[in-house]
Design a protein around this motif. Sequence first.
Motif, short mmCIF file in Angstrom:
data_model
loop_
_atom_site.label_atom_id
_atom_site.label_comp_id
_atom_site.label_asym_id
_atom_site.label_seq_id
_atom_site.Cartn_x
_atom_site.Cartn_y
_atom_site.Cartn_z
N VAL A 271 -51.93 97.18 -46.32
CA VAL A 271 -52.62 97.85 -47.51
C VAL A 271 -53.60 97.17 -48.17
N GLU A 272 -54.95 97.91 -48.25
CA GLU A 272 -55.81 97.30 -49.01
C GLU A 272 -55.91 97.63 -50.52
N HIS A 273 -55.48 98.58 -51.00
CA HIS A 273 -55.01 99.03 -52.28
C HIS A 273 -54.54 100.34 -52.61
N VAL A 274 -53.69 100.65 -53.45
CA VAL A 274 -53.12 101.82 -53.66
C VAL A 274 -53.58 102.20 -55.03
N GLU B 67 -47.24 99.32 -36.68
CA GLU B 67 -46.76 100.12 -37.86
C GLU B 67 -47.54 101.17 -38.12
N ASP B 68 -48.36 101.58 -37.33
CA ASP B 68 -49.54 102.74 -37.43
C ASP B 68 -48.75 104.05 -37.32
N SER B 69 -48.62 104.89 -37.95
CA SER B 69 -47.85 106.17 -37.77
C SER B 69 -49.05 107.07 -37.14
N ALA C 98 -48.71 113.02 -59.41
CA ALA C 98 -49.94 112.33 -59.57
C ALA C 98 -50.56 112.03 -58.11
N LYS C 99 -51.86 112.13 -57.94
CA LYS C 99 -52.38 111.92 -56.87
C LYS C 99 -52.29 110.26 -56.43
N VAL C 100 -51.52 109.86 -55.41
CA VAL C 100 -51.46 108.62 -54.94
C VAL C 100 -52.02 108.31 -53.51
N VAL C 101 -52.98 107.52 -53.36
CA VAL C 101 -53.71 107.15 -52.31
C VAL C 101 -53.43 105.78 -51.78
N VAL C 102 -52.99 105.73 -50.47
CA VAL C 102 -52.55 104.20 -50.00
C VAL C 102 -53.81 104.10 -48.90
N VAL C 103 -54.48 103.10 -49.07
CA VAL C 103 -55.70 102.78 -48.38
C VAL C 103 -55.18 101.54 -47.63
N TYR C 104 -55.33 101.51 -45.90
CA TYR C 104 -54.74 100.64 -45.33
C TYR C 104 -55.89 100.42 -44.03
N HIS C 105 -55.67 99.22 -43.31
CA HIS C 105 -56.69 98.62 -42.26
C HIS C 105 -55.95 98.90 -40.87
N GLY D 223 -51.48 94.16 -49.28
CA GLY D 223 -50.97 93.18 -48.30
C GLY D 223 -49.83 93.60 -47.64
N LYS D 224 -49.05 94.57 -47.99
CA LYS D 224 -47.84 95.08 -47.60
C LYS D 224 -47.92 96.06 -46.35
N PRO D 225 -47.05 96.29 -45.55
CA PRO D 225 -47.21 97.31 -44.56
C PRO D 225 -47.53 98.60 -45.08
N HIS D 226 -48.25 99.68 -44.68
CA HIS D 226 -48.44 100.93 -45.44
C HIS D 226 -47.39 101.70 -45.34
#
Length: 270
Positions: free
Chosen positions: A81-84, A233-235, A102-109, A44-47
């Motif tokens: 953010v949907e999930h990390v 906030e879309d980069s 470690a691979k980190v994946v930030v999924v966002y809408h 739920g936070k800004p990606h």
Amino acid sequence: MSTQSTRLVAALMGALVLGSTMGACGAEDPNQVAAPAAAKELKGKPHAEVEDQLERAGFTNVETEVREDLVTGWLTKDGEVEHVTIAGQDDYAKGKKYAPDAKVVVVYHTFPKTDEETAQSSTPAPQATAADEASSTGEESEGTITAKNNPELAKLLELKDPAAPEVAAFAEKYKGQRIEFDGAILALNPHGSYKTRFDFLVGAGDFDPNASKGPNFQFDDVNAFDLNIAGSEDSSSLEVGQNLHVIAEVGEYKEFQELFILEPVETRLR
């Protein structure tokens, strides 16, 4: 020594060896880094904020996955953010340790790009003078230096030599004050080993692949969250050639590198 005493000593030594072995096995790797928040706290936070938080915690392999599935943006915000996942895990506690790579994946809408937006991003904007570029919105922020109210800035934005003496003089005279101008991204490079923090090189006026004017303005070690992009906030739109409207504080001028450092206050995409 009696048989009973011998057995007691042997038992004590065995316990000491076992305890030492278990302690060694349970010791933490000092090179590991901790999750800065629990998985549910990142949702739920800004990606861009989450990416920055993870990288500052020491994670070096942060990636993003964009879901262009928003319709209205009422219930789920743009960039939310949907999930990390960290090392494939999506249910971890704050402080859980992982390897730095470690691979980190930030999924966002976000919203799907329209045909008009796609066309606009590939069509060069017409050239304009510094006076015209003082404010894209027709409004000036109160107390902010623009090409309309400051002849020195107007001249600065039209310079052909980014290392002209006027650049260092302006930076020294107006350090800490806000300036506002239209510019464009000339170069965009990762900051150090980060994947979501960048160094932006910004020129004055509209983007021209064959020429640039004004100083070599730089936003150093920033992401989309730091740039405070108005209304988004879309980069994903931040790329070489993107025209911007910039409000920033004057920083130092690095003469050897010919870089005029700016601290972003607000950025608008044009």
